[in-house]
Design an enzyme around this catalytic site. Sequence first.
Site, mmCIF file in Angstrom:
data_model
loop_
_atom_site.group_PDB
_atom_site.id
_atom_site.type_symbol
_atom_site.label_atom_id
_atom_site.label_comp_id
_atom_site.label_asym_id
_atom_site.label_seq_id
_atom_site.Cartn_x
_atom_site.Cartn_y
_atom_site.Cartn_z
ATOM 1 C CG HIS A 59 36.460 -59.081 -98.873
ATOM 2 N ND1 HIS A 59 35.600 -59.729 -98.741
ATOM 3 C CD2 HIS A 59 36.480 -58.146 -99.731
ATOM 4 C CE1 HIS A 59 34.724 -59.337 -99.723
ATOM 5 N NE2 HIS A 59 35.509 -58.229 -100.426
ATOM 6 C CB CYS A 137 34.430 -63.441 -99.722
ATOM 7 S SG CYS A 137 35.980 -63.131 -98.692
#
Length: 205
Positions: A59, A137
């Site tokens: 992430h 993301c």
Amino acid sequence: MFSNGISCNLPFSCMSVTRDSGSEELLPSRMAREPILLNVYDMYKINDLTSNIGLGVFHSGVEIYGTEYAYGGHQYPFTGIFEIIPRDERELGDQFRFRQSIQIGYTDFTEDDVKRIINELGKEFRGDRYHLMNNNCNHFSGAFTKILCGQDIPSWVNRLAYFSSWVPFLEKCLPKEWLMPMALQHSISNHCPDSTCSEASTPPY
């Protein structure tokens, strides 16, 4: 109009010019000097084993002006971009672990400019358009840094998306809760505190 097709009405303070009294040449009024950091997080302990061979689940968020901006998925037709305290993995959830910060570059966009850019990006990076392989993301982080300073994020951060074309079942092997960090759940509750978001904790992915 940004290079990725997103339009945004921004003041021209970052592109203003001055004329030297002894020269006809136009010069920038100031240099780009606000640092842009990419904060990368491991999303599972298996990365301890797989990162050495170039495959990991990560992430990322972009830190600028003391705020970190990131993107996650939900089932509603509004932005999936949320804010956290930079590098605070507790705001993301138990499955996230801070790994490293990478300096991407510098920008001369003001803090107000950045907020306007985020608002425009939110039209593309909506919660209901999140896709682990095609619009995740890391795709957001890359789009954001390219607007801010013309630089993409390192390719290894989003390598899982490229591997998905070779291993199509991989997406189904990853936990659904990775799509929506705790901070995004809080953001959703503030966005629509009524009952329409009562099921925000169970996105249909």
